[in-house]
Design a protein around this motif. Structure first.
Motif, PDB file in Angstrom:
ATOM      1  N   ARG B 419       0.837  -1.204   0.000  1.00 46.95           N
ATOM      2  CA  ARG B 419       0.000   0.000   0.000  1.00 46.95           C
ATOM      3  C   ARG B 419       0.875   1.258   0.000  1.00 46.95           C
ATOM      4  O   ARG B 419       0.659   2.182  -0.755  1.00 46.95           O
ATOM      5  N   TRP B 420       1.921   1.216   0.827  1.00 46.79           N
ATOM      6  CA  TRP B 420       2.835   2.356   0.882  1.00 46.79           C
ATOM      7  C   TRP B 420       3.654   2.483  -0.394  1.00 46.79           C
ATOM      8  O   TRP B 420       3.901   3.571  -0.885  1.00 46.79           O
ATOM      9  N   GLY B 421       4.028   1.324  -0.929  1.00 49.16           N
ATOM     10  CA  GLY B 421       4.807   1.310  -2.175  1.00 49.16           C
ATOM     11  C   GLY B 421       4.077   2.051  -3.279  1.00 49.16           C
ATOM     12  O   GLY B 421       4.656   2.870  -3.998  1.00 49.16           O
ATOM     13  N   ILE B 422       2.787   1.757  -3.398  1.00 49.63           N
ATOM     14  CA  ILE B 422       1.978   2.422  -4.421  1.00 49.63           C
ATOM     15  C   ILE B 422       2.005   3.934  -4.233  1.00 49.63           C
ATOM     16  O   ILE B 422       2.203   4.695  -5.175  1.00 49.63           O
ATOM     17  N   ARG B 423       1.851   4.333  -2.988  1.00 46.62           N
ATOM     18  CA  ARG B 423       1.830   5.782  -2.707  1.00 46.62           C
ATOM     19  C   ARG B 423       3.138   6.440  -3.100  1.00 46.62           C
ATOM     20  O   ARG B 423       3.162   7.490  -3.728  1.00 46.62           O
ATOM     21  N   VAL B 424       4.233   5.761  -2.731  1.00 47.54           N
ATOM     22  CA  VAL B 424       5.546   6.343  -3.039  1.00 47.54           C
ATOM     23  C   VAL B 424       5.741   6.455  -4.546  1.00 47.54           C
ATOM     24  O   VAL B 424       6.176   7.482  -5.061  1.00 47.54           O
ATOM     25  N   LEU B 425       5.380   5.381  -5.280  1.00 45.45           N
ATOM     26  CA  LEU B 425       5.562   5.404  -6.729  1.00 45.45           C
ATOM     27  C   LEU B 425       4.714   6.504  -7.362  1.00 45.45           C
ATOM     28  O   LEU B 425       5.154   7.192  -8.284  1.00 45.45           O
ATOM     29  N   ARG B 426       3.473   6.682  -6.840  1.00 44.35           N
ATOM     30  CA  ARG B 426       2.613   7.739  -7.393  1.00 44.35           C
ATOM     31  C   ARG B 426       3.192   9.113  -7.140  1.00 44.35           C
ATOM     32  O   ARG B 426       3.180   9.975  -8.006  1.00 44.35           O
ATOM     33  N   TRP B 427       3.771   9.222  -5.957  1.00 46.32           N
ATOM     34  CA  TRP B 427       4.365  10.505  -5.600  1.00 46.32           C
ATOM     35  C   TRP B 427       5.577  10.787  -6.499  1.00 46.32           C
ATOM     36  O   TRP B 427       5.753  11.867  -7.026  1.00 46.32           O
ATOM     37  N   LEU B 428       6.366   9.724  -6.747  1.00 49.12           N
ATOM     38  CA  LEU B 428       7.539   9.868  -7.615  1.00 49.12           C
ATOM     39  C   LEU B 428       7.140  10.203  -9.047  1.00 49.12           C
ATOM     40  O   LEU B 428       7.840  10.910  -9.769  1.00 49.12           O
ATOM     41  N   ALA B 429       5.985   9.674  -9.458  1.00 49.08           N
ATOM     42  CA  ALA B 429       5.573   9.843 -10.846  1.00 49.08           C
ATOM     43  C   ALA B 429       5.103  11.268 -11.132  1.00 49.08           C
ATOM     44  O   ALA B 429       5.258  11.770 -12.233  1.00 49.08           O
ATOM     45  N   GLY B 430       4.535  11.914 -10.138  1.00 55.32           N
ATOM     46  CA  GLY B 430       4.046  13.270 -10.379  1.00 55.32           C
ATOM     47  C   GLY B 430       2.798  13.277 -11.243  1.00 55.32           C
ATOM     48  O   GLY B 430       2.087  12.263 -11.333  1.00 55.32           O
ATOM     49  N   LYS B 431       2.590  14.378 -11.951  1.00 56.72           N
ATOM     50  CA  LYS B 431       1.310  14.590 -12.623  1.00 56.72           C
ATOM     51  C   LYS B 431       1.097  13.695 -13.842  1.00 56.72           C
ATOM     52  O   LYS B 431       0.002  13.256 -14.123  1.00 56.72           O
ATOM     53  N   ASP B 432       2.176  13.433 -14.621  1.00 53.95           N
ATOM     54  CA  ASP B 432       1.949  12.686 -15.864  1.00 53.95           C
ATOM     55  C   ASP B 432       1.817  11.172 -15.641  1.00 53.95           C
ATOM     56  O   ASP B 432       1.685  10.401 -16.593  1.00 53.95           O
ATOM     57  N   GLY B 433       1.872  10.734 -14.392  1.00 57.43           N
ATOM     58  CA  GLY B 433       1.657   9.307 -14.117  1.00 57.43           C
ATOM     59  C   GLY B 433       2.815   8.413 -14.545  1.00 57.43           C
ATOM     60  O   GLY B 433       2.667   7.200 -14.602  1.00 57.43           O
ATOM     61  N   GLN B 434       3.972   8.962 -14.874  1.00 63.02           N
ATOM     62  CA  GLN B 434       5.125   8.173 -15.318  1.00 63.02           C
ATOM     63  C   GLN B 434       6.303   8.395 -14.368  1.00 63.02           C
ATOM     64  O   GLN B 434       6.652   9.533 -14.079  1.00 63.02           O
ATOM     65  N   PRO B 453       1.635   2.854 -10.595  1.00 61.32           N
ATOM     66  CA  PRO B 453       0.507   1.941 -10.378  1.00 61.32           C
ATOM     67  C   PRO B 453      -0.808   2.722 -10.303  1.00 61.32           C
ATOM     68  O   PRO B 453      -0.842   3.852  -9.817  1.00 61.32           O
ATOM     69  N   GLN B 454      -1.860   2.097 -10.806  1.00 60.96           N
ATOM     70  CA  GLN B 454      -3.160   2.750 -10.755  1.00 60.96           C
ATOM     71  C   GLN B 454      -4.052   2.002  -9.782  1.00 60.96           C
ATOM     72  O   GLN B 454      -3.929   0.804  -9.634  1.00 60.96           O
ATOM     73  N   GLY B 455      -4.953   2.683  -9.166  1.00 65.50           N
ATOM     74  CA  GLY B 455      -5.880   2.055  -8.234  1.00 65.50           C
ATOM     75  C   GLY B 455      -5.159   1.575  -6.984  1.00 65.50           C
ATOM     76  O   GLY B 455      -4.053   2.014  -6.665  1.00 65.50           O
ATOM     77  N   SER B 456      -5.789   0.600  -6.299  1.00 70.69           N
ATOM     78  CA  SER B 456      -5.216   0.117  -5.040  1.00 70.69           C
ATOM     79  C   SER B 456      -4.453  -1.179  -5.283  1.00 70.69           C
ATOM     80  O   SER B 456      -4.339  -1.630  -6.418  1.00 70.69           O
ATOM     81  N   THR B 457      -3.965  -1.803  -4.222  1.00 68.95           N
ATOM     82  CA  THR B 457      -3.213  -3.047  -4.379  1.00 68.95           C
ATOM     83  C   THR B 457      -4.159  -4.161  -4.801  1.00 68.95           C
ATOM     84  O   THR B 457      -5.378  -4.080  -4.613  1.00 68.95           O
TER      85      THR B 457
END
Ligand code: SF4
Lengths: 209, 495
Positions: B419-434, B453-457
């Protein structure tokens, strides 16, 4: 002192758990499946040989071979250097067809090598030439043009039969059994196929019968 | 041959940055796969042919000692001298001994991968014997002083311009872009060498036990020259190359050229037995076969046993996405591609080629095309396991796997961590989702972005869906109890 041979064999046996003198029991198998079925030996041979960039002519009898060869050579740049022939074909009337042939093995400068075959294979359009006295291997190798005289009766279905034929005729394999499938080629530069690498640039087959 | 397999990552880096090489790989690499597909398409039942070929190779290996001795006995009876070499260096010395005893000064060679293993040319050269490679690809590489990058198309990494430049330098001829002209130039240049040589050295695609023969498969005709014209012929080959009978050879030849170059049959198949026939005027006076072990016997009966079935067709590299991108030299030794990723660590030692079994996505394209059905991905996985067990992987890799294992054994923690991993990756990706850059794992994001990652785990989604389905089921059951009971009764009446 043990030799390299002993040590290699010992390692092989210890890996496999085999013992010296043990003879494997191989299952008896039906003949291997053909890659492509052979419906008519002559037609299939011809068509497959042509797809390997050999050219094929067909005459009714042996006596017609020299004229057929002369016809074929007339379409090529004139032959200025030697034309060699296997001795077993030397008795044909080459002079009558205007061809000066010599019954000897080929030298590098010779331009045409005329050979017989031991047999031919319909499955792949392949010739089989066996080495031996009078069967110079150089005649099908050094000249730019190789012409093979192939009686239709010797066209077999598959490679296994061809080996059996050589063994039946010669008792054991001669020094060289050469299967030849078209002119020499290479694709070593940019995967572009170029005909005429180190061996002949042309293979012409005269079917007889 | 000196190996650079230990520095695979560095090799790959250099190759990926080499624009000329990348262009060559892209232009010439794909043709093989198309040609193989067409050739297989012309066959009634290619799978049956593969079955037969695999069975034959598997049978030979289980009694390799017997077949080697059968070959030796028959070859010796026919006048061939059979030599055994434990290592490549030993093979070189045997060959040098034969050359010296026969007063040989000039050697012509047709392609032999085993002689690449042993570095034969350098040894002969140092002994003052002139060696000429005659396979066009090998000849080009001899001029360039490079090892082959493919087992059947050794110079596939070179463009016509590079070949032309080499020829201009060594033959003093003008540059040309005409490929047939380049081939013609090589033919003219090599013809006299064929005629002058006193010794021909060839590989051996197969050894035939029942007749004591060596079978050689070539397209250019150089293999025939090498084994016909000089007075001494030496074939140098691996101990695993035996086939029991000529019928076995016939069966194997139905899959080898089709898998290799997409030809129904190779131009020349030469089956060579003993020396010049009595009364004939061509053929060698002496014939030798050197059987080389060089690490092969150690594989028998072990986890990598099946790799010895290989008939060196090259199909696995022709279909390998990794090989197609990095080329053969990156693998750092004689055999590239999937089979090289197995044979190199097997022959040289796992610690010398640590990254090779890892150089695969395990997509299994190689296994799908291998004519003798070698389970290449499985063997790579085995080597990966061995690396782990022997503690040969780098510490950070071992540590991260141990961490992951620990986490996987604690499901509750695992759920929190993902769950935390997803959050970190989303934060790293920024606005364009990459994700453009992954700190600590930049290798992954160097050439491409990673979608966040999109959505939840998965586990969260699973739980939500399960709950929803249960709720739905309950609702339906509550709504139509009579209808459901009737349906059940009707079903039970059916015969
Ligand atoms: S492993 Fe299979 S596909 Fe690869 S070279 Fe060997 S025989 Fe061909």
């Amino acid at each position: 002192m043990s030799t390299a041979r002993d040590r290699i064999l010992a390692r092989v046996r210890s890996g496999l758990g085999t013992r010296a003198g043990e003879v494997p029991d191989r299952p008896v198998r039906s003949p291997a499946p053909l890659a492509r079925p052979v419906h008519d030996r002559v037609t299939d041979f011809r068509q497959r040989a042509e797809s390997l960039q050999s050219t094929v002519d067909h005459v009714d009898e042996m006596d017609a071979v020299p004229l057929a060869v002369a016809r074929y050579l007339a379409g090529l740049p004139p032959v200025t250097n030697g034309m060699v022939v296997w001795p077993e074909l030397a008795a044909l009337d080459w002079a009558g067809a205007g061809l000066a042939v010599e019954a000897r093995s080929a030298l590098s400068a010779d331009q045409v090598g005329i050979t017989g075959v031991c047999c031919a294979i319909a499955e792949t359009g392949t010739l089989l030439l066996d080495s031996g006295p009078g069967h110079s291997a150089t005649a099908s190798l050094l000249p730019e043009t190789h012409i093979a005289v192939v009686p239709v009766a010797v066209i077999l279905e598959r490679m296994e039969e061809a080996f059996a034929q050589v063994l039946a005729r010669r008792g054991e394999l001669p020094r060289a059994v050469n299967f030849i499938s078209g002119p020499s080629r290479t694709a070593d530069i940019e995967q572009t196929i170029v005909i005429g690498a180190h061996g002949p640039r042309r293979v012409h087959i005269v079917l007889v019968g | 041959m000196d190996a650079t397999s230990h520095s695979f990552k560095r090799n790959v880096h250099a190759r990926l940055g080499d624009e000329a090489l990348q262009a060559n790989l892209r232009r010439f690499g794909g043709g093989f796969a198309d040609r193989r597909r067409d050739a297989v398409g012309r066959v009634d039942d290619f799978e049956a042919l593969r079955d037969r070929a695999s069975e034959i190779r598997a049978e030979v290996l289980t009694h390799l000692d017997h077949w080697l001795l059968a070959f030796e006995a028959e070859a010796t009876r026919r006048g061939t001298a059979v030599h055994w070499a434990e290592t490549g260096a030993e093979a070189n010395q045997i060959l040098l001994g034969i050359a010296r005893a026969a007063g040989v000064q000039r050697v012509i060679k047709s392609k032999s991968m085993v002689s690449e293993e042993s570095g034969l040319n350098a040894v002969l050269g140092a002994a003052g014997i002139e060696v000429t490679e005659t396979d066009l690809g090998e000849y080009i590489l001899q001029l360039a002083d490079e090892p082959p990058s493919h087992i059947i198309a050794p110079a596939i990494h070179k463009s016509r311009d590079e070949v032309s430049a080499l020829f201009a330098e060594h033959h003093g001829t003008p540059l040309t872009r005409d490929i047939p002209a380049l081939c013609e130039e090589a033919r003219q240049h090599l013809r006299p060498r064929f005629l002058q040589a006193d010794m021909g050295v060839s590989g051996g695609n197969f050894l035939i036990a029942e007749t004591g023969s060596v079978a050689i498969v070539t397209n250019e005709g150089n293999g025939r020259m090498v084994t016909t014209l000089p007075r001494v012929h030496v074939a140098i080959t691996g101990i695993e190359k035996v086939l029991p009978t000529l019928d076995d050879l016939s069966a194997i030849l139905r899959v080898l050229p089709r898998s290799a170059t997409g030809q129904d049959i190779t131009n020349y198949v030469s089956v060579l037995t003993g020396t010049r026939d009595a009364g004939a005027d061509d053929g060698p006076e002496q014939n030798h076969v050197i059987l080389v072990d060089n690490g092969r016997s150690r594989l028998l009966g072990g986890a990598l046993h099946d790799a010895l079935r290989c008939i060196r067709c090259g199909a696995c590299m022709n279909h390998c996405p990794v090989y197609q991108n990095i080329g053969g030299h990156a693998y750092g030794w004689v055999y590239p591609g999937p089979i090289g990723a197995i044979l190199t660590p097997a022959f040289l030692g796992l610690e010398k080629a640590l990254d090779l079994p890892q150089a695969s996505t395990l997509c299994a394209a190689c296994e799908v095309v291998c004519p003798v059905r070698i389970p290449l991905p499985e063997l790579m996985r085995t080597l990966r396991e061995q690396e782990m067990e022997q503690g040969l992987r780098p510490w950070h890799e071992r540590l991260s796997i141990r961490l992951w294992r620990w986490l996987a054994l604690h499901p509750a923690l695992y759920a929190v961590a993902t769950r935390w991993g997803i959050r970190v990756l989303r934060w790293l990706a920024g606005k364009d989702g990459q994700v453009h850059r992954l700190p600590g794992l930049d290798g992954w994001t160097e050439g491409r972005d990673m979608p966040a990652p999109q959505g939840s785990t998965f586990r969260d989604q699973w739980r939500t869906q399960l709950a929803a389905r249960e709720a739905q089921g309950k609702a339906r059951a509550a709504a139509t109890p009579v209808a459901m009971a009737a349906a059940g009764a009707a079903r039970s009446k059916a015969p």
